[in-house]
Write an enzyme that holds these catalytic residues in place. Structure first.
Site, PDB file in Angstrom:
ATOM      1  N   LYS A   1     -41.441  73.426 -45.512  1.00  0.00           N
ATOM      2  CA  LYS A   1     -40.869  74.772 -45.593  1.00  0.00           C
ATOM      3  C   LYS A   1     -39.625  74.695 -46.441  1.00  0.00           C
ATOM      4  O   LYS A   1     -38.766  73.838 -46.243  1.00  0.00           O
ATOM      5  CB  LYS A   1     -40.497  75.250 -44.161  1.00  0.00           C
TER       6      LYS A   1
ATOM      7  N   GLN B   1     -33.132  70.168 -47.070  1.00  0.00           N
ATOM      8  CA  GLN B   1     -33.946  71.088 -46.268  1.00  0.00           C
ATOM      9  C   GLN B   1     -34.549  70.395 -45.040  1.00  0.00           C
ATOM     10  O   GLN B   1     -34.717  71.020 -44.002  1.00  0.00           O
ATOM     11  CB  GLN B   1     -35.057  71.648 -47.167  1.00  0.00           C
TER      12      GLN B   1
ATOM     13  N   LYS C   1     -31.761  70.470 -42.419  1.00  0.00           N
ATOM     14  CA  LYS C   1     -31.455  71.869 -42.083  1.00  0.00           C
ATOM     15  C   LYS C   1     -32.551  72.434 -41.184  1.00  0.00           C
ATOM     16  O   LYS C   1     -32.280  73.046 -40.155  1.00  0.00           O
ATOM     17  CB  LYS C   1     -31.376  72.679 -43.384  1.00  0.00           C
TER      18      LYS C   1
ATOM     19  N   LYS D   1     -39.290  71.984 -51.064  1.00  0.00           N
ATOM     20  CA  LYS D   1     -38.571  72.874 -51.988  1.00  0.00           C
ATOM     21  C   LYS D   1     -39.351  72.910 -53.295  1.00  0.00           C
ATOM     22  O   LYS D   1     -40.126  71.992 -53.583  1.00  0.00           O
ATOM     23  CB  LYS D   1     -37.158  72.346 -52.246  1.00  0.00           C
TER      24      LYS D   1
ATOM     25  N   GLY E   1     -38.091  82.364 -50.987  1.00  0.00           N
ATOM     26  CA  GLY E   1     -37.261  82.596 -52.174  1.00  0.00           C
ATOM     27  C   GLY E   1     -36.059  81.672 -52.229  1.00  0.00           C
ATOM     28  O   GLY E   1     -35.792  80.904 -51.308  1.00  0.00           O
ATOM     29  N   ASP E   2     -35.361  81.723 -53.333  1.00  0.00           N
ATOM     30  CA  ASP E   2     -34.086  81.023 -53.534  1.00  0.00           C
ATOM     31  C   ASP E   2     -33.491  81.686 -54.783  1.00  0.00           C
ATOM     32  O   ASP E   2     -33.877  82.821 -55.127  1.00  0.00           O
ATOM     33  CB  ASP E   2     -34.307  79.509 -53.720  1.00  0.00           C
TER      34      ASP E   2
ATOM     35  N   SER F   1     -37.151  82.816 -41.604  1.00  0.00           N
ATOM     36  CA  SER F   1     -38.456  82.561 -42.222  1.00  0.00           C
ATOM     37  C   SER F   1     -39.427  82.013 -41.174  1.00  0.00           C
ATOM     38  O   SER F   1     -40.601  82.401 -41.132  1.00  0.00           O
ATOM     39  CB  SER F   1     -38.323  81.555 -43.365  1.00  0.00           C
TER      40      SER F   1
HETATM   41  P1  NAP Z   1     -29.454  84.762 -55.945  1.00  0.00           P
HETATM   42  O1  NAP Z   1     -29.787  85.976 -55.156  1.00  0.00           O
HETATM   43  O2  NAP Z   1     -30.229  84.451 -57.152  1.00  0.00           O
HETATM   44  O3  NAP Z   1     -27.897  84.825 -56.274  1.00  0.00           O
HETATM   45  C1  NAP Z   1     -27.200  83.786 -56.867  1.00  0.00           C
HETATM   46  C2  NAP Z   1     -25.837  84.318 -57.256  1.00  0.00           C
HETATM   47  O4  NAP Z   1     -24.981  83.268 -57.650  1.00  0.00           O
HETATM   48  C3  NAP Z   1     -25.884  85.300 -58.416  1.00  0.00           C
HETATM   49  O5  NAP Z   1     -24.902  86.258 -58.229  1.00  0.00           O
HETATM   50  C4  NAP Z   1     -25.561  84.388 -59.605  1.00  0.00           C
HETATM   51  O6  NAP Z   1     -25.050  85.063 -60.750  1.00  0.00           O
HETATM   52  C5  NAP Z   1     -24.479  83.571 -58.968  1.00  0.00           C
HETATM   53  N1  NAP Z   1     -24.214  82.326 -59.683  1.00  0.00           N
HETATM   54  C6  NAP Z   1     -25.067  81.416 -60.187  1.00  0.00           C
HETATM   55  N2  NAP Z   1     -24.402  80.395 -60.737  1.00  0.00           N
HETATM   56  C7  NAP Z   1     -23.099  80.676 -60.556  1.00  0.00           C
HETATM   57  C8  NAP Z   1     -21.910  80.009 -60.863  1.00  0.00           C
HETATM   58  N3  NAP Z   1     -21.931  78.835 -61.504  1.00  0.00           N
HETATM   59  N4  NAP Z   1     -20.747  80.581 -60.489  1.00  0.00           N
HETATM   60  C9  NAP Z   1     -20.711  81.765 -59.851  1.00  0.00           C
HETATM   61  N5  NAP Z   1     -21.809  82.453 -59.535  1.00  0.00           N
HETATM   62  C10 NAP Z   1     -22.973  81.903 -59.886  1.00  0.00           C
HETATM   63  O7  NAP Z   1     -29.565  83.454 -55.021  1.00  0.00           O
HETATM   64  P2  NAP Z   1     -29.315  83.328 -53.473  1.00  0.00           P
HETATM   65  O8  NAP Z   1     -30.633  83.408 -52.790  1.00  0.00           O
HETATM   66  O9  NAP Z   1     -28.219  84.217 -53.032  1.00  0.00           O
HETATM   67  O10 NAP Z   1     -28.877  81.793 -53.367  1.00  0.00           O
HETATM   68  C11 NAP Z   1     -27.517  81.392 -53.526  1.00  0.00           C
HETATM   69  C12 NAP Z   1     -27.328  80.012 -52.917  1.00  0.00           C
HETATM   70  O11 NAP Z   1     -27.693  80.019 -51.534  1.00  0.00           O
HETATM   71  C13 NAP Z   1     -28.173  78.894 -53.546  1.00  0.00           C
HETATM   72  O12 NAP Z   1     -27.458  77.679 -53.469  1.00  0.00           O
HETATM   73  C14 NAP Z   1     -29.371  78.822 -52.609  1.00  0.00           C
HETATM   74  O13 NAP Z   1     -30.030  77.556 -52.674  1.00  0.00           O
HETATM   75  C15 NAP Z   1     -28.674  79.026 -51.279  1.00  0.00           C
HETATM   76  N6  NAP Z   1     -29.539  79.468 -50.172  1.00  0.00           N
HETATM   77  C16 NAP Z   1     -30.254  80.621 -50.273  1.00  0.00           C
HETATM   78  C17 NAP Z   1     -31.029  81.025 -49.207  1.00  0.00           C
HETATM   79  C18 NAP Z   1     -31.783  82.315 -49.228  1.00  0.00           C
HETATM   80  O14 NAP Z   1     -32.338  82.677 -48.185  1.00  0.00           O
HETATM   81  N7  NAP Z   1     -31.800  83.057 -50.311  1.00  0.00           N
HETATM   82  C19 NAP Z   1     -31.098  80.228 -48.051  1.00  0.00           C
HETATM   83  C20 NAP Z   1     -30.330  79.070 -47.975  1.00  0.00           C
HETATM   84  C21 NAP Z   1     -29.551  78.702 -49.048  1.00  0.00           C
HETATM   85  P3  NAP Z   1     -25.993  85.431 -61.988  1.00  0.00           P
HETATM   86  O15 NAP Z   1     -26.692  86.673 -61.555  1.00  0.00           O
HETATM   87  O16 NAP Z   1     -25.058  85.606 -63.109  1.00  0.00           O
HETATM   88  O17 NAP Z   1     -26.930  84.265 -62.180  1.00  0.00           O
END
Ligand code: NAP
Length: 460
Positions: free
Chosen positions: A104, A125, A128, A140, A179-180, A392
């Protein structure tokens, strides 16, 4: 060569030498994969006292087994752009560890994606998912495809091609992606449609983060951000602080950031800054979240547009400067290694009380050590952002039972899970002479669950 650090423990030299040897093999077998090395080192640094107390883990080669993915799949993803050109990207899925359940973990679409990024994320993961207490293993995946600037048709054709290949390897009882970065409800929808077509059946449990109308769970969208804040709130409470009345800085403005801001504001915090990969906004009055949501979720605009509507706010180009803003609580929710030692130093000098990682591995090892050294309360990603994968798993449970829980039911379960992860991590830290160290506690609590299941299932 990097060496493992002693931290505050006492342990037998031969255990340290053994762990160093396994770590050296990881570097040798996975050359140039710096993010993966970093993730392994962070976990190994916590495990010395566990191995000292449980030498059978060494005899059973649990470390050697845990750092080697069960399977790493890399594949070609050809697709046709709007101008009729054939384009080729690379797809990945790492099926890292299935000791606790089906693999997952999310899918990331970003140009920086490579084997190192996917392996670091997959490795994290495993632990976690173990911490959530749900029956899920670690995996992943993703691609170096960049969704930015692509039309809807291009995104659909790419995701369909990606899923045509991936569909051979996944299934509700085998491997369940979500997603991610770069993969939200729209991409999950296209992938689900393609999987359904390839398999000729509606297997709802094959993907999570689906739309509510076709098997998605209420509160999945909010889960990672809300979960991070629930976790940090527990940590603050234990130390006589709270979100109420605190000034908060959140990086990113994507899924995790938006819902971390929402919950922090609901708990009485003032969120003064957020960012995207181009720059950050600072609003001393507190960010208007409805505006950020509209700009990012509905209009798909850059965060800089916020100042068009709020001229008193500031937009600063370049995202790393966000950590120079004074705050009580910092929530890095964008991407890996966004807080380095310099940024951490600035946060400490400005009096930050707590850091909660919503993103995966957003702080470098040096930054984490610095926070711990200065007594900053630190909530590591593995534990703090486990809310997304927890919900999830709740989505999988609802799909299997063919039922749908209310938002309030899911949110209450999420809150309970985050409290449990906090308590278990604190307890594990206490048991292994690292009281209050949530990095060690989360690594140890997650590792022990995986190690026990690995041994129980024999050498496979
Ligand atoms: P997302 O919806 O694609 O959003 C990512 C955000 O970070 C966007 O605003 C992006 O800006 C910004 N970004 C990317 N690189 C950056 C940088 N160097 N400095 C500042 N901002 C930056 O992704 P997300 O799902 O929120 O995921 C964010 C983080 O959480 C990742 O590390 C992911 O692995 C982790 N995570 C996510 C989930 C989940 O359920 N979604 C669960 C656990 C962990 P731009 O639009 O300009 O690219």
């Amino acid at each position: 060569m990097k060496t493992l650090e002693k931290e505050n423990y006492t342990y037998a030299t031969d255990v340290q030498a053994y762990v160093q040897k396994v770590y050296d093999t990881v570097i040798q077998r996975n050359p140039h994969e710096n993010e993966f090395h970093q993730a392994v080192k962070e976990v190994f640094d916590s495990l010395l006292p566990v191995l000292e107390k449980n030498p059978h883990y060494i005899k059973q080669a649990v470390l050697e087994r845990i750092v080697e993915p069960e399977r790493l799949i890399s594949f070609r993803v050809p697709w046709v752009d709007d101008d009729g050109n054939v384009r080729v990207n690379r797809g990945f899925r790492v099926q890292f560890n299935s000791s606790l359940g089906p693999y997952k973990g999310g899918l990331r679409f970003h140009p920086s994606v490579n084997a190192s990024i996917i392996k670091f994320l997959g490795f994290e993961q495993i632990f976690k998912n173990a911490l959530t207490g749900q029956p899920i293993g670690g995996g992943k995946g993703g691609s170096d495809f960049d969704p930015k600037g692509k039309s809807d048709g291009e995104i659909m054709r790419f995701t369909q091609s990606f899923m045509s290949e991936l569909s051979q390897y996944i299934g509700p009882d085998t491997d369940v992606p979500a997603g991610d970065i770069g993969v939200g409800a729209k991409e999950i929808g296209y992938m689900f449609g393609q999987y359904k077509k390839m398999r000729g059946g509606f297997e709802a449990g094959v993907l999570t983060g689906k739309g509510i109308g076709y098997g998605g769970s209420l509160a999945r969208k909010e889960a990672t951000g809300y979960g991070t804040v629930y976790f940090v709130e527990e940590m603050l409470k234990d130390n006589g602080f709270s979100f109420a009345g605190s000034t908060v800085v959140v990086s990113g403005s994507g899924n995790v950031s938006i819902y971390a801001m929402e919950k922090a504001i609901q708990l009485g915090a003032k969120v003064v800054a957020c960012s995207d990969s181009s720059g950050y906004i600072y609003d001393k009055n507190g960010i208007d979240l409805l505006t950020v949501k509209r700009l990012k979720e509905v209009e798909g605009k850059r965060i800089s547009h916020y100042v068009d509507e709020y001229p008193h706010a500031l937009y600063v180009q370049g995202c790393s400067g966000i950590w120079s803003l004074p705050c009580d609580i910092a929530l890095p929710c964008a991407t890996q290694n966004e807080i380095d030692e310099t940024a951490a130093n600035t946060l400490v000098s400005n009096g930050v009380k707590a850091v909660g990682e919503g993103a995966n591995m957003p702080s470098t090892l040096e930054a984490v050590h610095l926070f711990q050294h200065h007594g900053v309360l630190f909530a590591p990603a593995k534990a703090a952002n486990a809310g997304g994968v927890s919900v999830s798993a709740l989505e999988m449970a609802q799909n299997s039972a063919r039922i749908a829980w209310t938002f309030e039911e899911v949110d209450a379960k999420l809150h309970d899970i985050m409290r449990n992860i906090y308590r278990e991590s604190m307890q594990a830290a206490e048991n292994y002479n690292a009281p209050g160290n949530l990095v060690a506690g989360a690594n140890i609590a997650g590792f022990i669950k995986v190690a026990e299941a690995t041994i129980a299932q024999g050498v496979i």
